[in-house]
Design a protein around this motif. Structure first.
Motif, PDB file in Angstrom:
ATOM      1  N   ILE A 132      19.794   5.740 -12.269  1.00 61.15           N
ATOM      2  CA  ILE A 132      18.711   5.015 -11.609  1.00 61.15           C
ATOM      3  C   ILE A 132      17.470   5.860 -11.832  1.00 61.15           C
ATOM      4  CG2 ILE A 132      17.738   4.169  -9.457  1.00 61.15           C
ATOM      5  CD1 ILE A 132      20.459   3.789  -8.350  1.00 61.15           C
ATOM      6  N   VAL A 133      16.486   5.276 -12.455  1.00 64.58           N
ATOM      7  CA  VAL A 133      15.231   6.006 -12.665  1.00 64.58           C
ATOM      8  C   VAL A 133      14.166   5.287 -11.870  1.00 64.58           C
ATOM      9  CG1 VAL A 133      13.468   6.607 -14.359  1.00 64.58           C
ATOM     10  CG2 VAL A 133      15.883   6.832 -14.931  1.00 64.58           C
ATOM     11  N   THR A 134      13.355   6.049 -11.139  1.00 67.80           N
ATOM     12  CA  THR A 134      12.323   5.380 -10.353  1.00 67.80           C
ATOM     13  C   THR A 134      10.947   5.711 -10.885  1.00 67.80           C
ATOM     14  OG1 THR A 134      11.484   4.967  -8.138  1.00 67.80           O
ATOM     15  CG2 THR A 134      12.133   7.208  -8.628  1.00 67.80           C
ATOM     16  N   LEU A 135      10.045   4.787 -10.632  1.00 64.47           N
ATOM     17  CA  LEU A 135       8.681   4.901 -11.104  1.00 64.47           C
ATOM     18  C   LEU A 135       7.803   4.795  -9.870  1.00 64.47           C
ATOM     19  CD1 LEU A 135       7.433   5.017 -13.919  1.00 64.47           C
ATOM     20  CD2 LEU A 135       7.494   2.546 -13.980  1.00 64.47           C
ATOM     21  N   LEU A 136       7.103   5.902  -9.543  1.00 60.17           N
ATOM     22  CA  LEU A 136       6.241   5.871  -8.364  1.00 60.17           C
ATOM     23  C   LEU A 136       4.788   5.821  -8.813  1.00 60.17           C
ATOM     24  CD1 LEU A 136       7.932   8.772  -6.334  1.00 60.17           C
ATOM     25  CD2 LEU A 136       8.382   6.315  -6.179  1.00 60.17           C
ATOM     26  N   GLY A 137       3.917   5.548  -7.873  1.00 51.97           N
ATOM     27  CA  GLY A 137       2.506   5.539  -8.237  1.00 51.97           C
ATOM     28  C   GLY A 137       1.716   4.691  -7.274  1.00 51.97           C
ATOM     29  N   SER A 138       0.434   4.961  -7.198  1.00 53.34           N
ATOM     30  CA  SER A 138      -0.379   4.247  -6.227  1.00 53.34           C
ATOM     31  C   SER A 138      -0.620   2.821  -6.744  1.00 53.34           C
ATOM     32  CB  SER A 138      -1.700   4.969  -6.025  1.00 53.34           C
ATOM     33  OG  SER A 138      -2.321   5.130  -7.266  1.00 53.34           O
ATOM     34  N   ASN A 139      -1.338   2.088  -5.928  1.00 50.17           N
ATOM     35  CA  ASN A 139      -1.674   0.727  -6.294  1.00 50.17           C
ATOM     36  C   ASN A 139      -2.435   0.658  -7.586  1.00 50.17           C
ATOM     37  OD1 ASN A 139      -1.258  -1.705  -4.786  1.00 50.17           O
ATOM     38  ND2 ASN A 139      -1.680  -0.345  -3.074  1.00 50.17           N
ATOM     39  N   GLY A 140      -2.024  -0.275  -8.428  1.00 52.75           N
ATOM     40  CA  GLY A 140      -2.761  -0.478  -9.670  1.00 52.75           C
ATOM     41  C   GLY A 140      -2.515   0.617 -10.685  1.00 52.75           C
ATOM     42  N   ALA A 141      -1.507   1.459 -10.451  1.00 54.15           N
ATOM     43  CA  ALA A 141      -1.252   2.548 -11.388  1.00 54.15           C
ATOM     44  C   ALA A 141      -0.698   1.996 -12.700  1.00 54.15           C
ATOM     45  CB  ALA A 141      -0.269   3.528 -10.780  1.00 54.15           C
ATOM     46  N   GLY A 142      -0.064   0.838 -12.630  1.00 61.30           N
ATOM     47  CA  GLY A 142       0.471   0.246 -13.848  1.00 61.30           C
ATOM     48  C   GLY A 142       1.989   0.172 -13.842  1.00 61.30           C
ATOM     49  N   LYS A 143       2.587   0.310 -12.676  1.00 61.04           N
ATOM     50  CA  LYS A 143       4.050   0.296 -12.610  1.00 61.04           C
ATOM     51  C   LYS A 143       4.581  -1.082 -12.996  1.00 61.04           C
ATOM     52  CE  LYS A 143       3.895   1.225  -8.203  1.00 61.04           C
ATOM     53  NZ  LYS A 143       2.455   1.238  -7.940  1.00 61.04           N
ATOM     54  N   SER A 144       4.033  -2.099 -12.362  1.00 65.34           N
ATOM     55  CA  SER A 144       4.504  -3.451 -12.685  1.00 65.34           C
ATOM     56  C   SER A 144       4.228  -3.774 -14.136  1.00 65.34           C
ATOM     57  CB  SER A 144       3.802  -4.487 -11.811  1.00 65.34           C
ATOM     58  OG  SER A 144       4.023  -4.209 -10.465  1.00 65.34           O
ATOM     59  N   LEU A 164       0.852  -1.193   0.000  1.00 61.43           N
ATOM     60  CA  LEU A 164       0.000   0.000   0.000  1.00 61.43           C
ATOM     61  C   LEU A 164       0.887   1.242   0.000  1.00 61.43           C
ATOM     62  CD1 LEU A 164      -2.814  -0.844   2.595  1.00 61.43           C
ATOM     63  CD2 LEU A 164      -2.688  -1.376   0.156  1.00 61.43           C
ATOM     64  N   ASN A 165       0.405   2.304  -0.647  1.00 64.82           N
ATOM     65  CA  ASN A 165       1.203   3.524  -0.599  1.00 64.82           C
ATOM     66  C   ASN A 165       0.838   4.347   0.637  1.00 64.82           C
ATOM     67  OD1 ASN A 165      -1.086   5.034  -1.115  1.00 64.82           O
ATOM     68  ND2 ASN A 165      -0.705   5.051  -3.332  1.00 64.82           N
ATOM     69  N   HIS A 166       1.490   5.453   0.759  1.00 64.90           N
ATOM     70  CA  HIS A 166       1.351   6.233   1.969  1.00 64.90           C
ATOM     71  C   HIS A 166      -0.107   6.579   2.284  1.00 64.90           C
ATOM     72  CE1 HIS A 166       2.494   8.995   5.061  1.00 64.90           C
ATOM     73  NE2 HIS A 166       1.669   9.889   4.542  1.00 64.90           N
ATOM     74  N   ASP A 167      -0.776   7.060   1.259  1.00 65.44           N
ATOM     75  CA  ASP A 167      -2.163   7.464   1.421  1.00 65.44           C
ATOM     76  C   ASP A 167      -3.037   6.315   1.895  1.00 65.44           C
ATOM     77  OD1 ASP A 167      -3.306   9.876   1.137  1.00 65.44           O
ATOM     78  OD2 ASP A 167      -4.352   9.321  -0.732  1.00 65.44           O
ATOM     79  N   GLU A 168      -2.879   5.199   1.210  1.00 63.06           N
ATOM     80  CA  GLU A 168      -3.678   4.029   1.547  1.00 63.06           C
ATOM     81  C   GLU A 168      -3.360   3.519   2.951  1.00 63.06           C
ATOM     82  OE1 GLU A 168      -4.139   2.133  -2.922  1.00 63.06           O
ATOM     83  OE2 GLU A 168      -2.224   2.036  -1.897  1.00 63.06           O
ATOM     84  N   LYS A 169      -2.114   3.694   3.337  1.00 63.22           N
ATOM     85  CA  LYS A 169      -1.735   3.271   4.683  1.00 63.22           C
ATOM     86  C   LYS A 169      -2.480   4.077   5.741  1.00 63.22           C
ATOM     87  CE  LYS A 169       2.625   2.393   3.561  1.00 63.22           C
ATOM     88  NZ  LYS A 169       3.995   2.830   3.476  1.00 63.22           N
ATOM     89  N   GLN A 170      -2.624   5.365   5.463  1.00 65.81           N
ATOM     90  CA  GLN A 170      -3.347   6.201   6.412  1.00 65.81           C
ATOM     91  C   GLN A 170      -4.789   5.697   6.564  1.00 65.81           C
ATOM     92  OE1 GLN A 170      -1.491   8.443   8.018  1.00 65.81           O
ATOM     93  NE2 GLN A 170       0.143   7.739   6.666  1.00 65.81           N
ATOM     94  N   GLN A 171      -5.399   5.388   5.412  1.00 61.07           N
ATOM     95  CA  GLN A 171      -6.772   4.877   5.459  1.00 61.07           C
ATOM     96  C   GLN A 171      -6.832   3.568   6.232  1.00 61.07           C
ATOM     97  OE1 GLN A 171      -8.290   4.540   1.453  1.00 61.07           O
ATOM     98  NE2 GLN A 171      -7.484   6.564   0.926  1.00 61.07           N
ATOM     99  N   LEU A 172      -5.818   2.741   6.015  1.00 60.24           N
ATOM    100  CA  LEU A 172      -5.784   1.458   6.710  1.00 60.24           C
ATOM    101  C   LEU A 172      -5.738   1.656   8.222  1.00 60.24           C
ATOM    102  CD1 LEU A 172      -5.452  -1.612   6.846  1.00 60.24           C
ATOM    103  CD2 LEU A 172      -3.003  -1.282   6.587  1.00 60.24           C
ATOM    104  N   MET A 173      -4.911   2.574   8.640  1.00 62.98           N
ATOM    105  CA  MET A 173      -4.818   2.814  10.090  1.00 62.98           C
ATOM    106  C   MET A 173      -6.153   3.249  10.661  1.00 62.98           C
ATOM    107  SD  MET A 173      -1.231   4.569  10.985  1.00 62.98           S
ATOM    108  CE  MET A 173      -0.471   5.075   9.489  1.00 62.98           C
ATOM    109  N   ALA A 174      -6.812   4.139   9.939  1.00 66.40           N
ATOM    110  CA  ALA A 174      -8.112   4.607  10.407  1.00 66.40           C
ATOM    111  C   ALA A 174      -9.082   3.438  10.502  1.00 66.40           C
ATOM    112  CB  ALA A 174      -8.645   5.671   9.461  1.00 66.40           C
ATOM    113  N   LEU A 175      -9.034   2.603   9.494  1.00 63.91           N
ATOM    114  CA  LEU A 175      -9.949   1.472   9.468  1.00 63.91           C
ATOM    115  C   LEU A 175      -9.691   0.525  10.643  1.00 63.91           C
ATOM    116  CD1 LEU A 175     -12.191   0.178   7.655  1.00 63.91           C
ATOM    117  CD2 LEU A 175     -10.403  -1.325   6.821  1.00 63.91           C
ATOM    118  N   ILE A 176      -8.416   0.268  10.887  1.00 62.66           N
ATOM    119  CA  ILE A 176      -8.088  -0.642  11.991  1.00 62.66           C
ATOM    120  C   ILE A 176      -8.629  -0.084  13.303  1.00 62.66           C
ATOM    121  CG2 ILE A 176      -6.185  -1.566  13.371  1.00 62.66           C
ATOM    122  CD1 ILE A 176      -4.603  -1.862  10.771  1.00 62.66           C
TER     123      ILE A 176
END
Ligand SMILES: Nc1ncnc2c1ncn2[C@@H]1O[C@H](COP(=O)(O)OP(=O)(O)OP(=O)(O)O)[C@@H](O)[C@H]1O
Ligand SMILES: Nc1ncnc2c1ncn2[C@@H]1O[C@H](COP(=O)(O)OP(=O)(O)OP(=O)(O)O)[C@@H](O)[C@H]1O
Ligand SMILES: CC(C)C[C@H](N)C(=O)O
Ligand SMILES: [Mg+2]
Ligand SMILES: [Mg+2]
Lengths: 304, 258, 361, 238, 304
Positions: D33-45, B182-194
């Motif tokens: 080194i180039v990094t690719l960030l993004g939320s879940n399911g953004a399509g990085k993998s 989970l990314n940072h944002d989602e982690k925050q939501q997770l904590m709230a949920l817990i």
């Protein structure tokens, strides 16, 4: 909901067509249809074990044999046919427990070989014992009466097997739409997760096996009186394989799929009998093609 | 009061001792964490608690009753639910059907009921649907109830797993690395949920995590293990400054800057 | 499927109607070769009968249904023939597939002339409409025992294949041989399609029989004989009519030298069948098979009965059939006994000599 | 300036009906080194999988050292020197550590060279040398990650694609992995790094891209990204 | 024959039968190991191998006679041809289904089996073919136990083929790649392994071994038939499972054990040979109840 209405309409027409078919066709068509109905029952049963629960059962013919021999032996001893059905059911349950109890914990391919072995053992025992008539089997099994009417013509059997199919469909459908049916599907999808959700996987697997066996057992009872003869050749491994083939071909876990598969399984060889030797070669090719182009079976997927 | 007590738990696989004479407890209504290096035996301990592994020796008391010889489904029925380190959804079923599985252990109708559609069975079916929808609502994905689980984004799949565990109506919820991926944002939501699960539903939480931020923020108690043995136990601050924990697990803060 | 028109003859003939006769044989599956041979034979018979003016001025038309040597499929085949309105059926190769059809035909009032299948179950299950033109298991065993007794055999080992026909023959042989005061040292099963029989052979050899009697078909029989000889067994070997095929010699090779074969009347050894063999070769460009002659006669016997009855209705035909007496066919003379089987055995015995069958008796 | 070794131009990728990449353009220069960030399911993998040929783009282009590799099979791409360490490590759990490493050099025919590289991998990861006989599946998470990277290095790649190397690892191990990545880069390997741990990724990388639902929404030098407000809020916290 | 002789002779019988099972089971296990497919067509590959060998022997026997040299060259040719056939089958029928449900590919295998044996049936007219070779029954005797040279050559060739295979799988890069593919195909692709090529190679080897077995059977038993693959297919499947399916040494051991079991089953005192398969399958089921992963299969950890 428009969809539902159309579905009911189609079902209604289908039923009507099936009911009047004997009036407009001949013995041969009746025979083929009756055969198809019979396989539909077997397929629906195996569909519960394999389709719903994901247990690879290659010994389905064994239970079909238990039903057929129970009826054959008892009816020949003078017991009413209708009474032999519950007896056959009890026997099926007991046998399913004995064989399923210790083996259902096995992984699928090991289970496959155990059930295959069990199917062969059953057939060989039937072939070797004298109570089952040895290799010749039982012949001259008397036909039963139903409220004073003797069931012996192919048209009678046609209706009897049709009723059996209807019952089997209703039972399959209701089981599928229930806590029990879902539990089986959870097990098929992920056994550990199902266990973690509080499902006693061992018990439910056994139940799935038992229910599947019951269908085959009851089917066997009716088979015995229809054929009036039962012999070990009817319970070869090929028989089990065919039923499995039918449900995979039709679409596993789906009731219409199982019905369609059974129908095709019976129809195909009849339609192509005239091409003789090459018939089964052709069947093999069709089978491979269908699987390649519709790996989920012919009947379309339900879910998006 | 301790809802879960673990005494001298040991688990061996052939030569490997995954869990070694481990003892700790989890207080009712608390949020407790289990941390430790990779391969320390955290998941293995969870598997013993939930009946998936048969512990070699020791004792596990859940609400003062031993669950050592119980099968996983019976333990779930007693009120201990879990999620998995790697998602274990029923992939080809709908979200709703997934969550309905949780209600299995709270209902009873069987084959007979299903075939004759008894009133009892119909009543139960209704209840199963209601509870499942309520749980989906709680985690915030009720609008996706008819989607096939497989097609959901990863984050939503996690939520389905939580809703499913909640639907078993547990008293104790075990979460194995809920924040992984989970990314940072989602982690925050997770904590709230817990926190909400604990506060609104009165469910005790016991979790495994590698994410220090989450652990330090929400745990009331942390148990640290290494090589299957407990090496520290206490509040976030106590653990954070424990030299053994730093050496085996946290590493030197400044080195993170590499 | 339309009834096949078999009148390939050149001369124009006038018939006042047709008689539809069903042929039930396996034309697919493992026994297809024999089924097709029987079908051919019956069709030749139909041609010849039609060439002579048919039966009661009517033309015989045949229609074939495939039973695939399988009980389930044979029920379909029988119902197919019934639907097509046949007045009688000729055929029946596999006992297992033939038995369930007996009552089907009887219920539909159709006489059935069985030209190969000969399990004794057919006798006991016969509802009255069926007639067997092949010698029964009992006839066969009588012949066998006669040979054994004359050959000074004492200890016999019997091997069958676990199917209706061969088990029936084996059991009958067992009972009769023991009843005659002799010893059956082994009664074994060789499973169909298993190539390796060495374990079985060892078991049999250890019992020291004077003769091994194989009651099933030639394919596995050839293997068994070969492995028996390979293991050093030197006693006699006799096989039942299911093994009466030149292929037995091909498969068994030199090991089959001296093997005695019980045989139903094979066209090759029948003086009356000379013409038939030529006709067959001319029409199908191959040799007739072991049940060809019987199948040919089967239709002849049926036609004869219809002619005598001067009717094609069930009761009349069945009555006439059961009164069949000294019918002269290419396979010999046929008279039916009370139970609708042959009144006298028509079994012969041949022996393998220099890789060929020669008539012993 | 240094040349572009890997360039993605307008990549679109589907999983059945799911539109996972909606036009991705990225370029990676030699030695970066180039990094690719993004939320879940953004399509990085998915981006990495498309590069390595595990999934195929429906349109757009992947170029490696000027050659179009969009439609090549994965094994050919590996032979060219692009190697992908997938999410979740994918160790061969019933093969020994040594066998795992050897398979990394499958494309190599020369046995001597294979031995040499094996030695190098063991030198780089002494922990793996200790455990060379052990089954991959029985290693701890961190060791498995080392093995996955070590295995990938057996081909001596020009470009290394790393997918979430820190996932599920204890903080100490994460630090160790960070060190390894840095060291590899210093030895000359170009790296495209996908990470949830944005803090670490931005520290290591020279340049970064941010993805959201299949598109690139931001790109800049990593130092600048580190200061970007929305990045701080969504990925770094605080 | 004394009891000792009988036991010794049955040991020899079991060993020879077991060699055939092992060779065929190896192909089963290899294919299963790599793509988790129960290749029900494998028995028919064996059968096809025998027919191809038969055809080739017919051609080469003019040049080389039908002694060992002719047989060997026919066998090698047929191994190569049938190996290629296996590759083609894999390419057409199985590869498109690698990601389909497991039962679909199983049914495809049944389809392939139908295609194979029906083609051979149509081509050969369904007749038995006598595999005439110039080999006699010469050999030597231990007491009353006779062992022919053919038998010795047979067992030796089986052992050689199996050892070469064992070496190949455990020591070469291709062998390691095969094992790796069975564990994780995607990871293999990322290692630069051409997965399809390795799978094809596996089918080649498995099919070639089956063809070798088919040829040996033809030579040894002297006759071949289009349906000869059925029984041995099921038995080899059983053998592979006994050994622990997917395990190469397991398949070898399983084949020998099944062969010996059957020989023993034939000789069990007080009961007839008709029970031998009941005996063998019964023991199989018992074995799996107590060793759920076969003799050499991977054991999983104890679960509640
Ligand atoms: N089924 C098993 N068979 C053999 N060894 C096992 C098994 N499961 C776990 N182990 C071993 O037990 C030890 C503990 O593993 P466990 O999965 O509990 O670690 P963990 O603390 O959850 O680690 P992580 O943080 O990486 O998930 C490890 O050495 C592991 O290799
Ligand atoms: N095998 C697959 N089949 C179908 N859809 C997939 C598959 N893999 C990924 N997707 C979908 O494609 C989209 C992009 O997924 P991807 O795995 O590339 O995301 P990601 O950025 O790597 O996310 P994460 O941080 O969770 O790893 C998501 O919507 C995901 O659900
Ligand atoms: C040899 C044949 C005349 C026997 C026949 N197949 C039967 O089953 O009776
Ligand atoms: Mg863990
Ligand atoms: Mg990802």
């Amino acid at each position: 909901m428009e969809n539902k209405k159309i579905q009911y309409l189609v079902l209604g027409i289908l039923c009507a067509a099936i009911l009047i078919l004997p009036q407009v066709s001949n013995n041969y068509v009746m025979e083929v249809m009756t055969n198809a109905f019979f396989y539909m029952v077997l397929c629906l049963g195996l569909n519960i074990t394999v389709g719903y629960c994901g247990l690879l059962n290659l010994g389905n013919a064994a239970f079909f044999a238990f039903g057929a021999y129970t009826t054959g032996i008892l009816v020949k001893m003078g017991i009413s046919f209708w009474l032999t059905i519950p007896i056959a059911m009890v026997i099926s349950v007991i046998v399913a427990c004995i064989i399923g109890g210790p083996t259902l914990k096995l992984r699928s391919d090991y289970l496959a070989i155990v059930t295959l072995g069990f199917g062969e053992i059953t057939r060989l025992i039937a072939r070797n014992l004298s109570i089952t008539g040895g290799a010749s089997g039982l012949v001259g099994i008397p036909r039963p009466e139903f409220f004073g009417m003797k069931i012996y013509l192919i048209n009678h059997f046609y209706y009897v097997f049709f009723i059996l199919v209807v019952i089997a469909i209703i039972v399959s459908y209701r089981l599928h739409q229930s806590r029990f049916g879902r539990a089986l599907e959870y097990i098929r999808e992920d056994e550990d997760a199902a266990e973690a959700m509080g499902i006693d996987t061992v018990r439910y697997k056994l139940l799935a096996y038992i229910v599947g066996s019951l269908f085959a057992g009851v089917g066997g009872c009716f088979y015995a009186i229809k054929m009036s003869a039962v012999s070990p050749e009817s319970f070869l491994f090929l028989q089990s394989a065919n039923v499995l083939l039918a449900i995979v071909l039709g679409g596993m876990g789906k009731i219409p799929g199982a019905l369609l598969g059974a129908f095709l399984l019976v129809l195909f060889p009849e339609v192509f009998r005239s091409i003789g030797e090459t018939r089964m070669l052709f069947f093999g090719i069709v089978l491979v093609m269908v699987m390649i182009f519709r790996p989920q079976g012919i009947w379309p997927e339900r879910k998006s | 009061m301790a809802i879960l007590e673990v005494k001298n738990l040991t688990l061996r696989f052939g030569g490997v001792t995954a869990v070694d004479d481990l003892s700790f407890d989890v207080q009712e209504h608390s949020i407790t964490s289990l941390i430790g290096p990779n391969g320390a035996g955290k998941t293995s301990a969870f598997n013993c608690l939930t009946g998936f592994y048969k512990a070699t020796s020791g004792e596990i008391l859940f609400q003062d009753k031993s669950v050592m010889r119980m099968k996983p489904h019976a333990i779930t029925e007693m009120g201990m639910a879990r999620t998995f380190q790697n998602l274990r959804l029923f992939k080809n079923m709908t979200v709703l059907e997934n969550v309905m599985s949780g209600m299995h252990c709270r209902t009873t109708s069987g084959i007979g009921g299903a075939v004759v559609r008894s009133p009892h069975q119909r009543g139960e079916e209704k209840k199963i649907h209601e509870v499942a929808e309520e749980c989906l609502d709680f985690v915030g994905i009720l609008n996706k109830k008819d989607r096939c689980a497989r097609n959901l984004p990863y984050g939503d799949q996690r939520r389905v797993e939580w809703a499913r565990a909640l639907a078993t109506q547990p008293k104790l919820l075990l979460l194995d690395e809920p924040a992984a991926g989970l990314n940072h944002d989602e982690k925050q939501q997770l904590m709230a949920l817990i926190r909400r699960i604990r506060d609104e539903r009165k469910i005790t939480i016991f979790l495994i995590e590698h994410n220090m931020e989450l652990i330090m923020k929400i745990s009331e108690k942390i148990v640290v293990i290494d090589y299957g043995k407990k090496i520290a136990e206490g509040t976030a601050d106590e653990v954070k400054n424990n030299p053994r924990v730093i050496e085996a697990y946290l590493g030197k803060e400044d080195e993170e800057a590499v | 499927e339309q009834p096949a028109d078999n009148n390939t003859g050149t001369e124009e003939q006038q018939f006042d109607g047709e008689i539809l006769v069903g042929i039930m044989v396996p034309t697919t599956g493992s026994e297809a070769t024999y089924g097709k041979d029987m079908e051919n034979a019956i069709n030749i018979a139909a041609d010849q009968i039609n060439a002579k003016g048919g039966v009661m001025g009517k033309k015989i038309v045949t229609v074939t249904a495939d039973d695939a040597c399988d009980p389930q499929q044979s029920a379909s085949a029988a119902n197919k023939l019934i639907s097509q309105g046949v007045v009688a059926v000729v055929g029946g190769y596999c006992s297992g597939a033939t038995i369930p059809t007996l009552t089907l035909y009887n219920d539909a009032k159709i006489p059935f002339v069985i030209t190969a299948a000969n399990s004794s179950k057919i006798e006991t299950e016969n509802p009255g409409n069926a007639f067997e033109t092949n010698g029964t298991a009992k006839h066969q065993v009588e012949k066998a025992i006669e040979m054994w007794t004359n050959g000074g055999v004492k200890k016999v080992a019997i091997v069958h294949q676990g199917d209706a026909y061969s088990e029936d023959l084996a059991k009958m042989a067992d009972t009769e041989w023991k009843a005659a005061g002799n010893e059956v040292v082994a009664m074994e099963v060789m499973n169909k399609g298993e190539q390796d029989t060495s374990a079985l052979v060892t078991r049999i050899k250890a019992k020291n029989p004077d003769l091994v009697f194989w009651t099933a078909y030639f394919a596995d029989g050839g293997l068994l004989i070969k492995q028996l000889r390979q293991s050093g067994y030197t006693g006699k070997i006799m096989v039942g009519d299911g093994s009466c095929s030149p292929q037995l010699i091909e498969i068994g090779g030199t090991a089959t030298e001296g093997v005695q074969v019980l045989s139903s009347p094979i066209a090759d050894y029948l003086p009356a069948a000379k013409q038939y063999v030529e006709d067959y070769k001319a029409k199908y460009s191959m040799d007739p098979g072991p049940y060809s002659a019987l199948a040919f006669d089967g239709l002849g016997i049926l036609a004869d009965a219809m002619t005598r009855a001067n009717a094609t209705d069930f009761d009349a035909v069945v009555k006439a059939l059961s009164e069949t007496k000294d019918y002269q066919g290419i396979a010999g003379t046929t008279t039916f006994a009370e139970n609708h089987t042959l009144a006298t055995s028509n079994f012969m015995v041949v022996e393998v000599k220099d890789g060929k069958f020669v008539l012993v008796q | 300036m240094s040349e572009v070794v890997l360039s993605l131009q307008g990549l679109q990728t589907y999983y059945g009906k799911i539109h996972a990449l909606r036009g991705i353009t990225i370029s990676v220069k030699q030695g970066q080194i180039v990094t690719l960030l993004g939320s879940n399911g953004a399509g990085k993998s998915t981006t990495l999988k498309t590069i390595s040929g595990i999934v195929h783009a429906s349109s757009g282009k992947v170029e490696f050292m000027g050659k179009d590799i969009t439609t090549l099979a994965p094994h050919t791409i590996v032979e060219m020197g692009v190697i992908h360490v997938p999410e979740g490590r994918h160790i061969f759990k019933d093969l020994t550590v040594k066998e795992n490493l050897e398979l990394g050099s499958f494309t190599l025919k020369d046995e001597k060279e294979r031995k040499r590289r094996l030695d190098r991998a063991f030198d780089r990861f002494p922990r793996l040398r200790e455990r060379w006989k052990q089954m991959g599946g029985t290693l701890s998470g961190g060791e498995q990650q080392m093995l996955a990277i070590g295995r990938a290095l057996m081909t001596e790649p020009k470009v290394l694609l790393l997918d979430e190397p820190s996932m599920g690892l204890a903080p100490v191990i994460v630090q160790e992995i960070g060190r390894i990545i840095k060291q590899l880069n210093e030895e000359g390997t170009t790296i495209l790094l996908v990470e949830q741990n944005a803090k670490m990724a931005l520290k290591l990388a020279h340049y970064g891209y941010v993805m959201d639902t299949g598109s690139i929404v931001m790109q800049d030098d990593s130092a600048k990204l580190r200061e970007n407000e929305s990045i701080v809020k969504a990925y770094l916290g605080g | 024959m004394g009891l000792q002789d009988i036991i010794l002779q049955q040991l020899v019988n079991g060993l020879i039968l077991g060699s055939f099972y092992s060779l065929v089971a190896l192909g089963y296990s290899m294919v299963y190991g790599i793509i988790k497919l129960l290749n029900f067509a494998h028995g028919d590959i064996y059968m096809t191998g025998a027919f191809v060998g038969f055809a080739i022997l017919g051609v080469v026997s003019d040049a080389m006679g039908n002694g060992w040299l002719g047989i060997l060259s026919a066998m090698v040719c047929s191994m190569i041809l049938v190996g290629l056939l296996g590759v083609i089958i894999q390419r057409i029928a199985y590869r498109p289904l690698l990601s389909a449900p497991r039962l679909s590919i199983l049914i495809t295998a049944v389809g392939v089996s139908l295609i194979l044996y029906n083609s051979v049936m149509v081509i050969t007219g369904g007749e038995y073919k006598a595999f005439t070779t110039g080999l006699g029954y010469n050999g030597f005797d231990f007491g009353s136990v006779h062992i022919t040279y053919t038998q010795i050559v047979l067992v030796l060739s089986t052992a050689t083929l199996m050892s070469v295979l064992a070496w190949f799988i455990s020591k070469t890069m291709y062998g390691k790649a095969m094992r790796a593919i069975s564990l994780d195909q995607d990871a293999c692709r990322l290692m630069g392994i051409n997965v399809n090529k390795i799978i094809a190679l596996t089918f080649f080897i498995g099919s070639a071994l089956a063809a070798a077995a088919g040829n040996m059977a033809g030579v040894y038993y002297g006759s071949i038939h289009f349906f000869m693959g059925f029984v041995i297919g099921i038995k080899a499947f059983t053998a592979a499972v006994i050994g622990g399916i997917g395990s190469i040494p397991g398949a070898m051991a399983g084949g020998l054990i099944l062969g010996l079991l059957e020989a023993a089953g034939t000789q069990v005192p007080f009961i007839g040979s008709e029970w031998k398969d009941v005996f063998a399958f019964g023991l199989l089921i018992l074995l799996l109840i107590f060793k759920p992963n076969g003799i050499l299969g991977k054991t999983e950890i104890e679960r509640m």
